[in-house]
Write a protein that holds these residues in place. Structure first.
Motif, PDB file in Angstrom:
ATOM      1  N   ALA A 287       0.849  -1.184   0.000  1.00  0.00           N
ATOM      2  CA  ALA A 287       0.000   0.000   0.000  1.00  0.00           C
ATOM      3  C   ALA A 287       0.886   1.236   0.000  1.00  0.00           C
ATOM      4  O   ALA A 287       0.666   2.203   0.725  1.00  0.00           O
ATOM      5  N   ALA A 288       1.906   1.191  -0.832  1.00  0.00           N
ATOM      6  CA  ALA A 288       2.939   2.223  -0.847  1.00  0.00           C
ATOM      7  C   ALA A 288       2.570   3.415  -1.719  1.00  0.00           C
ATOM      8  O   ALA A 288       3.313   4.380  -1.789  1.00  0.00           O
ATOM      9  N   SER A 289       1.431   3.376  -2.361  1.00  0.00           N
ATOM     10  CA  SER A 289       0.888   4.249  -3.406  1.00  0.00           C
ATOM     11  C   SER A 289       1.072   3.517  -4.724  1.00  0.00           C
ATOM     12  O   SER A 289       2.007   2.716  -4.881  1.00  0.00           O
ATOM     13  N   ALA A 290       0.179   3.765  -5.655  1.00  0.00           N
ATOM     14  CA  ALA A 290       0.084   2.940  -6.860  1.00  0.00           C
ATOM     15  C   ALA A 290       1.424   2.768  -7.571  1.00  0.00           C
ATOM     16  O   ALA A 290       1.826   1.650  -7.912  1.00  0.00           O
ATOM     17  N   LEU A 291       2.138   3.849  -7.800  1.00  0.00           N
ATOM     18  CA  LEU A 291       3.360   3.766  -8.602  1.00  0.00           C
ATOM     19  C   LEU A 291       4.538   3.233  -7.796  1.00  0.00           C
ATOM     20  O   LEU A 291       5.398   2.535  -8.335  1.00  0.00           O
ATOM     21  N   GLU A 292       4.586   3.544  -6.498  1.00  0.00           N
ATOM     22  CA  GLU A 292       5.640   2.952  -5.659  1.00  0.00           C
ATOM     23  C   GLU A 292       5.428   1.452  -5.534  1.00  0.00           C
ATOM     24  O   GLU A 292       6.393   0.678  -5.490  1.00  0.00           O
ATOM     25  N   THR A 293       4.180   1.009  -5.487  1.00  0.00           N
ATOM     26  CA  THR A 293       3.890  -0.422  -5.460  1.00  0.00           C
ATOM     27  C   THR A 293       4.341  -1.076  -6.759  1.00  0.00           C
ATOM     28  O   THR A 293       4.943  -2.165  -6.745  1.00  0.00           O
ATOM     29  N   ALA A 294       4.074  -0.430  -7.897  1.00  0.00           N
ATOM     30  CA  ALA A 294       4.542  -0.972  -9.181  1.00  0.00           C
ATOM     31  C   ALA A 294       6.066  -1.078  -9.194  1.00  0.00           C
ATOM     32  O   ALA A 294       6.635  -2.070  -9.666  1.00  0.00           O
ATOM     33  N   ARG A 295       6.730  -0.075  -8.655  1.00  0.00           N
ATOM     34  CA  ARG A 295       8.196  -0.102  -8.584  1.00  0.00           C
ATOM     35  C   ARG A 295       8.687  -1.268  -7.734  1.00  0.00           C
ATOM     36  O   ARG A 295       9.618  -1.994  -8.113  1.00  0.00           O
ATOM     37  N   LEU A 296       8.039  -1.480  -6.589  1.00  0.00           N
ATOM     38  CA  LEU A 296       8.417  -2.592  -5.722  1.00  0.00           C
ATOM     39  C   LEU A 296       8.255  -3.939  -6.428  1.00  0.00           C
ATOM     40  O   LEU A 296       9.133  -4.808  -6.365  1.00  0.00           O
ATOM     41  N   LEU A 297       7.128  -4.106  -7.103  1.00  0.00           N
ATOM     42  CA  LEU A 297       6.881  -5.372  -7.800  1.00  0.00           C
ATOM     43  C   LEU A 297       7.909  -5.591  -8.910  1.00  0.00           C
ATOM     44  O   LEU A 297       8.449  -6.692  -9.064  1.00  0.00           O
ATOM     45  N   LEU A 298       8.189  -4.553  -9.688  1.00  0.00           N
ATOM     46  CA  LEU A 298       9.141  -4.691 -10.793  1.00  0.00           C
ATOM     47  C   LEU A 298      10.561  -4.933 -10.297  1.00  0.00           C
ATOM     48  O   LEU A 298      11.362  -5.605 -10.962  1.00  0.00           O
ATOM     49  N   ASN A 299      10.879  -4.392  -9.118  1.00  0.00           N
ATOM     50  CA  ASN A 299      12.222  -4.595  -8.547  1.00  0.00           C
ATOM     51  C   ASN A 299      12.346  -5.909  -7.779  1.00  0.00           C
ATOM     52  O   ASN A 299      13.454  -6.289  -7.383  1.00  0.00           O
ATOM     53  N   SER A 300      11.236  -6.596  -7.577  1.00  0.00           N
ATOM     54  CA  SER A 300      11.260  -7.861  -6.824  1.00  0.00           C
ATOM     55  C   SER A 300      11.455  -9.027  -7.785  1.00  0.00           C
ATOM     56  O   SER A 300      10.543  -9.817  -8.046  1.00  0.00           O
ATOM     57  N   LYS A 301      12.668  -9.133  -8.318  1.00  0.00           N
ATOM     58  CA  LYS A 301      12.989 -10.186  -9.279  1.00  0.00           C
ATOM     59  C   LYS A 301      13.618 -11.378  -8.567  1.00  0.00           C
ATOM     60  O   LYS A 301      14.395 -11.217  -7.628  1.00  0.00           O
ATOM     61  N   SER A 302      13.260 -12.566  -9.014  1.00  0.00           N
ATOM     62  CA  SER A 302      13.768 -13.795  -8.410  1.00  0.00           C
ATOM     63  C   SER A 302      13.658 -14.904  -9.450  1.00  0.00           C
ATOM     64  O   SER A 302      13.133 -14.693 -10.555  1.00  0.00           O
TER      65      SER A 302
END
Length: 564
Positions: A287-302
């Motif tokens: 719930a980091a704000s829409a675009l910060e959440t998108a950034r988190l998801l895109l940076n969460s690579k595994s």
């Protein structure tokens, strides 16, 4: 590199403490869950830290904006469109500005508290006009949660039974002020629907909170909690349960997953020390704000998610939108030389104009609402700048002071806030070459307004100028041209960005399901504006709150059933 791990495994880790994160923390702790909230910003308590009732002359700046308070020195917000050490980039030709709040309570400390429900049409727009996509849920799915939010937080308004403008559980609205009565008369003559505003400010005591005393300074943070902020209405009660751990200055880096693809927690940077740390949890809520959440998801690579977490559809960061907007103010001679009187009220408008027209008769789809501004609030830095444009032409000494008194309060303005239709050219992605101060890759924005939005904003400009003329007023600025985009605000500047993790029934075209649960990761949820399928001609906060409550109830139910 030293990484600090917390041995405790929480039931839920929430990233962000604003509207979505605060509501999730409130609901989940009340249900008995052990919750940890990671907040990238500073501690903040509006009951103690507000500048409410501070006179402008008490500061040498007289209220002028500062680097971390772009809306004025006394504004409650800490953050802005540009934050030192936290850059973002834009593709060539892109005009987009990204607002970030950096404080407990997030943007709920700053916003205008215009609290509008999305209507039945807003969830099924494609079925009506063929543009964009329908939500996988309907108004009826969200309505019970809107009711609960109304009762918990409080919102004033009036039951008008208008199409696509749902009634709510309303407190009595405040009476219109002098300039608003003039606006109401002009709107009625032009057949523009004008009704009491709907703001989350208490006009009656509610749930232990005092009613508004009409100091008109909601933007500074309310010391008596008469208006809504997540800080004291949601986070404080969650802390009082003893079930919430609140970690401030914790900048989330990525969501951690195990070999099976389940979320196991969040890696973050302790901004006070610069150390990397990790928190473990059974469920993660972004719930980091829409675009910060998108950034988190895109940076969460595994290994399970080489293109970013929950991104098998390739739609993380896609179909982002912002509210369309433009403003027009005018000099209204009828408001000159008025009898001095108490012109205060809530910190915002007492009237507004919901969308009132039939798009089938217009050259653009979707609509907008109109916000009203004016009056004689306590003057601050920059008041009546441009006085040379008024009839007397400005001056010096006594004449100038007298003109300030005569013209003060004689400006009335309108702001349009409308619906953008998602398009393929508006999205964010990770910039492969730019890192923030903590070494986290930043977002790169692509943005495009379509003719739909330009024609809508042209209609706003024409309507506002007609209203000012109807009041006998004068607009000093010329009508913006098509080459100027009819005065459309740049993307991001209205601070209503949504999308990037949109919900849908098909995992091939969406990120989350109807419960805001990631298709690819069943113990990962999004509780901010990310899951929105579309904008509306309404501010999004009330819908963020309702969806977060709905999602949190679902998480509680699923945890009891052992599926998470």
């Amino acid at each position: 590199m030293t990484v600090y791990r917390q041995a405790k495994v929480y039931d839920v880790c929430i990233v962000g403490s604003g509207a979505g994160g605060g509501m999730a923390a409130y609901v989940l702790t009340k249900a008995g869950a052990e919750v940890v909230v990671l907040e990238a910003g500073e501690p903040w308590d509006n009951a103690k830290d507000s500048a409410m009732l501070t006179w402008p002359y008490e500061s040498p700046r007289r209220g002028k904006s500062t680097t971390d308070r772009p809306f004025g020195e006394f504004d409650a917000c800490i953050g802005g469109w540009e934050i030192p050490g936290e850059p973002y980039t834009r593709a060539p030709g892109t005009e987009f500005a990204w607002w970030r709040a950096r404080m407990v309570g997030g943007r709920t400390n700053h916003w205008g508290r215009i609290s509008l429900r999305f209507g039945p049409y807003d969830f099924k727009r494609k079925s009506r006009d063929g543009l964009g996509d329908d939500w996988p849920i309907s108004y009826d799915d969200v309505a019970p949660y809107y009711d609960q939010v109304d009762r918990l937080i409080g919102v004033f308004g009036s039951k008008e039974s208008l199409r696509n403008e749902p009634n709510g559980v309303f407190l009595p609205p405040p009476r219109p002020r002098c300039h608003e009565l003039l606006v109401k008369q002009a709107a009625d003559r032009l057949h523009v629907t004008c009704i009491p505003a709907r703001l989350s400010i208490l006009t009656r005591p509610l749930n232990g909170r005092a009613a508004c005393h009409y100091c008109g300074q909601c933007n500074r943070g309310c010391r008596v909690n008469a208006n809504f902020t997540a800080t004291n209405v949601l986070i404080a009660p969650a802390l009082a349960t003893g079930k919430l751990t609140l970690l401030t200055n914790a900048m989330a880096r990525e969501v951690l997953v195990d070999a099976s693809g389940r979320a196991t927690g969040v890696a973050y940077v302790d901004k006070t020390t610069g150390a990397d740390a990790r928190v473990r949890a059974k469920v993660v809520v972004l719930a980091a704000s829409a675009l910060e959440t998108a950034r988190l998801l895109l940076n969460s690579k595994s290994s399970p998610f080489p293109n970013g977490l929950a991104n098998s559809s390739g739609t993380v960061g896609k179909y982002i939108t912002d509210t369309t907007g433009t403003d027009v103010g005018g000099f209204i001679p009828k408001m000159m030389d008025h009898v001095p009187h108490n012109h205060d009220g809530v910190g915002g408008m007492h009237l507004y104009m919901p969308w009132w027209l039939d798009n089938a008769k217009l050259d653009f789809p979707r609509g907008y609402h109109i916000e009203v501004w004016g009056g004689t609030q306590v003057p601050s830095y920059g008041v009546l700048g441009g006085i040379q444009r008024y009839p007397s032409g400005g001056g010096y000494g006594k004449q100038l002071k007298d003109d300030y008194r005569r013209y003060y309060g004689a400006t009335i303005g309108f702001s349009g806030r409308g619906e953008m239709i998602p398009n393929d050219d508006s999205y964010c992605e990770i910039d492969p070459r730019t890192l923030d101060r903590w070494g986290i890759p930043v977002l790169k924005f692509h943005w495009k307004w379509a003719d739909y939005e330009y024609k809508q904003v042209k209609h706003m400009q024409e309507t506002f100028r007609a209203l000012i003329a109807e009041m006998g007023g004068q607009v000093f600025s010329p009508m913006p041209t098509a080459e100027q985009g009819y005065g459309i605000a740049a993307g991001g500047t209205i601070i209503h960005e949504l999308g990037g993790a949109r919900m849908g029934d098909d995992p091939k075209t969406s990120v989350t399901n109807r419960w805001c649960q990631a298709h690819d990761c069943k113990n990962l949820f999004v509780a901010d504006g990310g899951p929105f399928v579309s904008q509306a001609d309404k501010n999004p906060t009330w819908t963020i709150l309702a969806l977060s409550m709905r999602t949190s109830d679902y998480i509680t139910d699923q945890m009891k059933k052992g599926t998470l």
